[in-house]
Design an enzyme around this catalytic site. Structure first.
Site, PDB file in Angstrom:
ATOM      1  N   GLU A  43     -55.575   5.154 -61.577  1.00  0.00           N
ATOM      2  CA  GLU A  43     -55.268   5.527 -60.200  1.00  0.00           C
ATOM      3  C   GLU A  43     -55.154   4.332 -59.254  1.00  0.00           C
ATOM      4  O   GLU A  43     -55.040   4.510 -58.043  1.00  0.00           O
ATOM      5  CB  GLU A  43     -56.335   6.491 -59.629  1.00  0.00           C
ATOM      6  CG  GLU A  43     -56.492   7.777 -60.391  1.00  0.00           C
ATOM      7  CD  GLU A  43     -55.394   8.777 -60.104  1.00  0.00           C
ATOM      8  OE1 GLU A  43     -54.790   8.734 -59.026  1.00  0.00           O
ATOM      9  OE2 GLU A  43     -55.118   9.599 -60.989  1.00  0.00           O
ATOM     10  N   THR A  48     -47.066   2.843 -60.191  1.00  0.00           N
ATOM     11  CA  THR A  48     -46.216   2.774 -59.002  1.00  0.00           C
ATOM     12  C   THR A  48     -45.519   1.422 -58.929  1.00  0.00           C
ATOM     13  O   THR A  48     -44.346   1.338 -58.548  1.00  0.00           O
ATOM     14  CB  THR A  48     -47.052   3.002 -57.729  1.00  0.00           C
ATOM     15  OG1 THR A  48     -47.737   4.248 -57.834  1.00  0.00           O
ATOM     16  CG2 THR A  48     -46.169   3.035 -56.488  1.00  0.00           C
ATOM     17  N   ARG A 171     -47.690  11.769 -59.748  1.00  0.00           N
ATOM     18  CA  ARG A 171     -48.715  11.284 -60.680  1.00  0.00           C
ATOM     19  C   ARG A 171     -48.422  11.712 -62.108  1.00  0.00           C
ATOM     20  O   ARG A 171     -48.357  12.905 -62.421  1.00  0.00           O
ATOM     21  CB  ARG A 171     -50.089  11.820 -60.234  1.00  0.00           C
ATOM     22  CG  ARG A 171     -51.234  11.556 -61.198  1.00  0.00           C
ATOM     23  CD  ARG A 171     -51.596  10.119 -61.248  1.00  0.00           C
ATOM     24  NE  ARG A 171     -52.740   9.879 -62.130  1.00  0.00           N
ATOM     25  CZ  ARG A 171     -52.897   8.798 -62.873  1.00  0.00           C
ATOM     26  NH1 ARG A 171     -51.986   7.850 -62.861  1.00  0.00           N
ATOM     27  NH2 ARG A 171     -53.961   8.638 -63.623  1.00  0.00           N
ATOM     28  N   ASP A 193     -47.458  -2.256 -68.673  1.00  0.00           N
ATOM     29  CA  ASP A 193     -48.466  -1.417 -68.025  1.00  0.00           C
ATOM     30  C   ASP A 193     -49.241  -0.665 -69.093  1.00  0.00           C
ATOM     31  O   ASP A 193     -48.649   0.001 -69.947  1.00  0.00           O
ATOM     32  CB  ASP A 193     -47.765  -0.431 -67.074  1.00  0.00           C
ATOM     33  CG  ASP A 193     -48.727   0.588 -66.466  1.00  0.00           C
ATOM     34  OD1 ASP A 193     -49.928   0.297 -66.382  1.00  0.00           O
ATOM     35  OD2 ASP A 193     -48.244   1.672 -66.065  1.00  0.00           O
ATOM     36  N   GLN A 197     -57.419   4.345 -67.643  1.00  0.00           N
ATOM     37  CA  GLN A 197     -58.594   5.144 -67.979  1.00  0.00           C
ATOM     38  C   GLN A 197     -59.381   4.466 -69.101  1.00  0.00           C
ATOM     39  O   GLN A 197     -58.829   3.737 -69.916  1.00  0.00           O
ATOM     40  CB  GLN A 197     -58.168   6.549 -68.415  1.00  0.00           C
ATOM     41  CG  GLN A 197     -57.723   7.446 -67.275  1.00  0.00           C
ATOM     42  CD  GLN A 197     -56.326   7.122 -66.792  1.00  0.00           C
ATOM     43  OE1 GLN A 197     -55.571   6.453 -67.492  1.00  0.00           O
ATOM     44  NE2 GLN A 197     -55.986   7.585 -65.597  1.00  0.00           N
TER      45      GLN A 197
END
Length: 346
Positions: A43, A48, A171, A193, A197
């Site tokens: 998050e 993004t 998301r 990327d 988590q």
């Protein structure tokens, strides 16, 4: 005389070939792929950043990709609304009596439809739902929830096509490794990327080879939020711990690091309501944006044990394309200067 001239010309040719060979070698070094490894907790905004690169350097999103995002965005609306309904129940926040049955019905929905759209709109107009969203530090729901719910009429339209802002805000949790390759000024770049988590971090080790720079992304606004995986652990503290392990990892001993302090816009609004001391008891300067961001920056920098390590930093809003363009312009300058130094030009 002729023999001496011939030898001199031969030496000049050899020297010229050496210079040409070196220039070619240096040119190849300058054109070597720049590999950026995106790290950070879930998050934080890594995905993004990848989407922004797609917009800036890879011709944006195709019609088929937009169609996929349309489905994801509408599904996100169902998931986010359910999370808010559950939160009102857990936090004992009352909804209007006429909306209670709508909320219970909504929990059974799985597919987007006109009825889902209408119920979603009705529920979001209930002050109880907005109160739950304001207390999102006590449960999990993405920051973009209010953005999508505020745009429910547009998203529900049969003519709806996701905007770049919609795509940047939606998301999709990153699982596995995602990468994007592109060219800028004849230099190949690759941004990798990996999922933030905890369950995804074991996969990071396989991406450590030939890394030019680490981009570590921090969500400034998460200082009062807990991990989705473990509600006992503060997100900012988790990010600090992960950065310490990353910055001092032997694989990255000579690798420069760029810290993106992301979600500056959300942070600026949040510290007016939730003091930073909720996360850092030693913070004493109240809702002062400049002092608060500097405080967090110093918390991260002090985790680096290598005094010779170069740490660059930027404050960003990940959904602002101009911000990311500025970051990437800075990255290009850093890469250029580093390669000039490596080749002995400066």
């Amino acid at each position: 005389m002729g023999s001496k001239t011939s030898k001199r010309r031969q030496k000049e040719k050899e020297k010229s070939r050496e210079i040409d060979a070196r220039l070619k070698e240096e040119e190849q070094r300058f054109k070597k792929e720049v590999k950026l490894l995106l790290l950070g907790t879930g998050e934080s905004g890594k995905t993004t950043f990848i989407k922004q690169i797609q917009i800036l350097y890879n011709e944006g999103f195709s019609d088929s990709e937009k169609e996929l995002y349309l489905t994801v965005i509408r599904q996100n609306l169902i998931v986010y609304t359910k999370a808010l309904i559950n939160a009102t129940q857990e936090l004992r926040i009352s909804l209007k009596s006429e909306n209670t049955s709508i909320a219970n019905r909504f929990l059974e929905y799985t597919q987007f439809s006109p009825q889902v759209s209408q119920d979603c709109k009705t529920l979001w107009e209930d002050e109880g739902m907005k109160t739950a969203f304001d207390r999102r530090s006590e449960f999990y729901v993405p920051d973009s929830t209010s953005y999508f719910l505020d745009n429910i009429n547009r998203i529900s339209s049969t003519e709806y096509h996701p905007s770049e802002r919609d795509i940047l805000s939606c998301r999709i949790p990153t699982t596995g490794v995602k990468s994007i390759s592109f060219m800028v000024n004849q230099i190949p770049w690759k941004v990798v990327d990996v999922g933030g988590q905890r369950s995804e971090r074991r996969k990071w080790i396989h991406q450590f080879d030939d890394v030019s720079f680490i981009i570590y992304v921090v969500a400034l606004s998460e200082y009062d939020e807990m991990l989705f995986e473990d509600r006992r652990i503060n997100r900012m503290h988790e990010s600090l711990e992960l950065f310490e392990k990353t910055a001092n990892n032997e694989y990255f001993h000579k690798t420069d690091c760029i810290i993106l302090f992301n979600k500056i816009d959300l942070f600026e609004e949040k510290i007016k309501k939730r003091d930073l001391s909720n996360c850092f008891p030693d913070y004493k300067d109240g809702p002062n944006l400049e002092l608060a961001t500097q405080f967090i920056k110093e918390k991260f920098l002090e985790k680096t044990k290598n005094p010779n390590r170069k740490i660059h930093d930027h404050y960003t809003c990940g959904t602002n394309t101009k911000h990311i363009q500025q970051v990437f312009n800075s990255l290009q300058t850093i890469v250029f200067e580093k390669r000039m130094t490596e080749t002995g030009v400066i």
